[in-house]
Motif scaffolding. Structure first.
Motif, PDB file in Angstrom:
ATOM      1  N   LYS A  79       2.241   1.186  15.055  1.00 38.06           N
ATOM      2  CA  LYS A  79       1.736  -0.062  14.502  1.00 38.06           C
ATOM      3  C   LYS A  79       1.110  -0.969  15.559  1.00 38.06           C
ATOM      4  N   SER A 121      -3.706  -7.245  14.258  1.00 42.21           N
ATOM      5  CA  SER A 121      -5.015  -7.473  13.645  1.00 42.21           C
ATOM      6  C   SER A 121      -6.111  -7.505  14.706  1.00 42.21           C
ATOM      7  N   ALA A 169      -2.188  -0.935  11.044  1.00 38.26           N
ATOM      8  CA  ALA A 169      -2.659  -2.179  11.648  1.00 38.26           C
ATOM      9  C   ALA A 169      -2.743  -3.294  10.621  1.00 38.26           C
ATOM     10  N   THR A 186      -5.329  -6.819   9.854  1.00 36.77           N
ATOM     11  CA  THR A 186      -6.666  -7.011   9.293  1.00 36.77           C
ATOM     12  C   THR A 186      -7.755  -6.695  10.313  1.00 36.77           C
ATOM     13  N   PHE A 190      -9.429  -4.016  11.281  1.00 35.28           N
ATOM     14  CA  PHE A 190      -9.320  -2.897  12.217  1.00 35.28           C
ATOM     15  C   PHE A 190     -10.698  -2.289  12.450  1.00 35.28           C
ATOM     16  N   ALA A 205      -4.559   0.063   7.175  1.00 30.94           N
ATOM     17  CA  ALA A 205      -4.714  -1.322   7.607  1.00 30.94           C
ATOM     18  C   ALA A 205      -4.926  -2.213   6.396  1.00 30.94           C
ATOM     19  N   GLU A 225      -6.865   1.076   2.892  1.00 23.63           N
ATOM     20  CA  GLU A 225      -6.536  -0.348   2.859  1.00 23.63           C
ATOM     21  C   GLU A 225      -5.273  -0.538   2.032  1.00 23.63           C
ATOM     22  N   THR A 281       0.332  -3.523   4.932  1.00 28.14           N
ATOM     23  CA  THR A 281       1.057  -2.850   6.008  1.00 28.14           C
ATOM     24  C   THR A 281       2.294  -3.620   6.467  1.00 28.14           C
TER      25      THR A 281
END
Length: 166
Positions: free
Chosen positions: A9, A12, A58, A60, A62, A85, A105, A108
């Motif tokens: 992980k 952003s 991840a 936002t 990415f 992400a 999307e 996460t």
């Protein structure tokens, strides 16, 4: 398309220079060599931690930054099965699909580093095995699944002579 692996992980706004530093992008086109340096500015030991099939997770935005295809290709060659992400930079998103790297999307916040995940792209379901929870995502359009299954857009075009929407 189903995958299983553990999560790695990040936060952003992970830009393409964090994914693969410019100091490597211009020295070689060997994706296996570039893969050894994926995410090293954020985690110097990242490549050694990855088991084939793992996921990058991840926040936002990415993949913001350049439009070069080396970033998703290097991730793919680092044995990452998909990137999850909250949102992606649009150029990175399309480059990922075009190069055969699944991008999803989703929320996460329910995924922590090291969580074991089952990802079903076709049905839009992520199961966090570590926490025993299900995360629903919007399934990818069938044409994108087909492009990913074929190994990317160039492979898809070679196989069908153009887009195959059936």
């Amino acid at each position: 398309m189903k995958y299983q692996g553990k999560s790695h992980k990040f936060g952003s706004d992970v830009n393409t220079d964090y994914i693969i530093s410019g100091k490597y992008k211009f020295k070689t086109l060997d994706m296996n060599e570039l893969a050894k340096h994926v995410m090293e500015d954020l985690d110097p030991d990242f490549y050694n931690k990855v088991t084939p099939g793992d996921f990058i997770v991840a926040g936002t935005n990415f993949g913001c930054g350049s439009s070069r295809e080396q970033a998703p290709l290097a991730i793919k060659h680092a044995n990452i099965s998909a990137v999850l992400a909250k949102s992606f930079a649009r150029i990175f998103y399309r480059n990922a699909i075009n190069t055969g790297l699944p991008v999803i999307e989703c929320d996460t916040d329910l995924i922590d580093p090291g969580d074991v995940l089952d990802v079903d792209l076709t049905n839009g379901i992520i199961i966090n095995r570590t926490k025993d929870i299900e995360i629903t995502v919007k399934p990818l359009p069938q044409v994108m699944i087909k492009i990913l299954t074929d190994g990317g857009l160039a492979a898809h075009f070679r196989k069908y002579g153009g887009f195959n929407l059936e």
